[in-house]
Design a protein around this motif. Structure first.
Motif, PDB file in Angstrom:
ATOM      1  N   GLY A  43       0.816  -1.210   0.000  1.00 47.20           N
ATOM      2  CA  GLY A  43       0.000   0.000   0.000  1.00 47.20           C
ATOM      3  C   GLY A  43       0.849   1.259   0.000  1.00 47.20           C
ATOM      4  N   ASN A  44       1.920   1.245   0.765  1.00 43.07           N
ATOM      5  CA  ASN A  44       2.819   2.390   0.802  1.00 43.07           C
ATOM      6  C   ASN A  44       3.539   2.563  -0.531  1.00 43.07           C
ATOM      7  OD1 ASN A  44       4.026   4.597   1.891  1.00 43.07           O
ATOM      8  ND2 ASN A  44       5.267   3.482   3.367  1.00 43.07           N
ATOM      9  N   MET A  45       3.923   1.460  -1.150  1.00 48.41           N
ATOM     10  CA  MET A  45       4.595   1.535  -2.441  1.00 48.41           C
ATOM     11  C   MET A  45       3.651   2.062  -3.521  1.00 48.41           C
ATOM     12  SD  MET A  45       6.784  -1.427  -4.377  1.00 48.41           S
ATOM     13  CE  MET A  45       5.393  -2.518  -4.469  1.00 48.41           C
ATOM     14  N   VAL A  46       2.423   1.582  -3.522  1.00 48.51           N
ATOM     15  CA  VAL A  46       1.440   2.054  -4.495  1.00 48.51           C
ATOM     16  C   VAL A  46       1.142   3.533  -4.267  1.00 48.51           C
ATOM     17  CG1 VAL A  46      -0.975   1.834  -5.199  1.00 48.51           C
ATOM     18  CG2 VAL A  46       0.431  -0.206  -4.923  1.00 48.51           C
ATOM     19  N   ALA A  47       1.043   3.928  -3.033  1.00 47.57           N
ATOM     20  CA  ALA A  47       0.796   5.340  -2.725  1.00 47.57           C
ATOM     21  C   ALA A  47       1.968   6.209  -3.157  1.00 47.57           C
ATOM     22  CB  ALA A  47       0.525   5.507  -1.234  1.00 47.57           C
ATOM     23  N   GLU A  51      -0.244   9.824  -6.959  1.00 47.98           N
ATOM     24  CA  GLU A  51      -0.150  11.145  -6.329  1.00 47.98           C
ATOM     25  C   GLU A  51      -1.215  11.267  -5.241  1.00 47.98           C
ATOM     26  OE1 GLU A  51      -0.123  14.161  -9.299  1.00 47.98           O
ATOM     27  OE2 GLU A  51       1.499  13.229 -10.398  1.00 47.98           O
ATOM     28  N   ARG A  52      -1.092  10.430  -4.247  1.00 46.00           N
ATOM     29  CA  ARG A  52      -2.043  10.434  -3.137  1.00 46.00           C
ATOM     30  C   ARG A  52      -1.561  11.379  -2.051  1.00 46.00           C
ATOM     31  NH1 ARG A  52      -6.702   8.258  -4.866  1.00 46.00           N
ATOM     32  NH2 ARG A  52      -6.241   6.419  -6.090  1.00 46.00           N
ATOM     33  N   VAL A  56      -2.328   8.829   3.256  1.00 45.68           N
ATOM     34  CA  VAL A  56      -2.247   7.423   2.835  1.00 45.68           C
ATOM     35  C   VAL A  56      -0.888   6.844   3.217  1.00 45.68           C
ATOM     36  CG1 VAL A  56      -2.308   5.861   0.854  1.00 45.68           C
ATOM     37  CG2 VAL A  56      -3.881   7.794   0.960  1.00 45.68           C
ATOM     38  N   HIS A  57       0.180   7.602   2.988  1.00 46.37           N
ATOM     39  CA  HIS A  57       1.518   7.151   3.382  1.00 46.37           C
ATOM     40  C   HIS A  57       1.601   6.958   4.895  1.00 46.37           C
ATOM     41  CE1 HIS A  57       3.581   7.555  -0.448  1.00 46.37           C
ATOM     42  NE2 HIS A  57       2.899   8.678  -0.641  1.00 46.37           N
ATOM     43  N   LEU A  58       1.028   7.877   5.631  1.00 47.25           N
ATOM     44  CA  LEU A  58       1.064   7.807   7.082  1.00 47.25           C
ATOM     45  C   LEU A  58       0.330   6.575   7.599  1.00 47.25           C
ATOM     46  CD1 LEU A  58       1.958   9.226   9.673  1.00 47.25           C
ATOM     47  CD2 LEU A  58      -0.239  10.410   9.658  1.00 47.25           C
ATOM     48  N   VAL A  59      -0.847   6.319   7.065  1.00 47.75           N
ATOM     49  CA  VAL A  59      -1.639   5.166   7.497  1.00 47.75           C
ATOM     50  C   VAL A  59      -0.911   3.862   7.161  1.00 47.75           C
ATOM     51  CG1 VAL A  59      -3.772   3.882   7.097  1.00 47.75           C
ATOM     52  CG2 VAL A  59      -3.853   6.350   7.425  1.00 47.75           C
TER      53      VAL A  59
END
Length: 80
Positions: A43-47, A51-52, A56-59
């Motif tokens: 999820g972090n890689m996709v984010a 351009e989120r 999203v990165h934090l979660v």
């Protein structure tokens, strides 16, 4: 020829142990934690590629960090 290795384990040296009743539960929790870890990483890689928002990165980072902490705690608790 008889082995003179003092560190070799023989069947007579082993003490019978009772099987743990929560062994399968621990394995299931560990598997679930690994799945959550991989989902958080992906999820972090996709984010990162999209351009989120930073939320999203934090979660994803928090989910990943919590699963790593839980896996380490489980590993250390199992060593006792």
């Amino acid at each position: 020829m008889t082995s003179l290795d003092p560190y070799q384990l023989n069947s007579a040296d082993r003490q019978p142990t009772e099987p743990s009743s929560d062994g399968s539960r621990t394995g299931a929790v560990r598997t679930l934690l690994w799945v959550v870890l991989v989902i958080g990483l992906v999820g972090n890689m996709v984010a990162s590629y999209s351009e989120r928002a930073a939320l999203v990165h934090l979660v994803c980072g928090v989910v990943t960090a919590l699963s790593v902490i839980a896996l380490v705690m489980q590993r250390l608790r199992g060593r006792r």
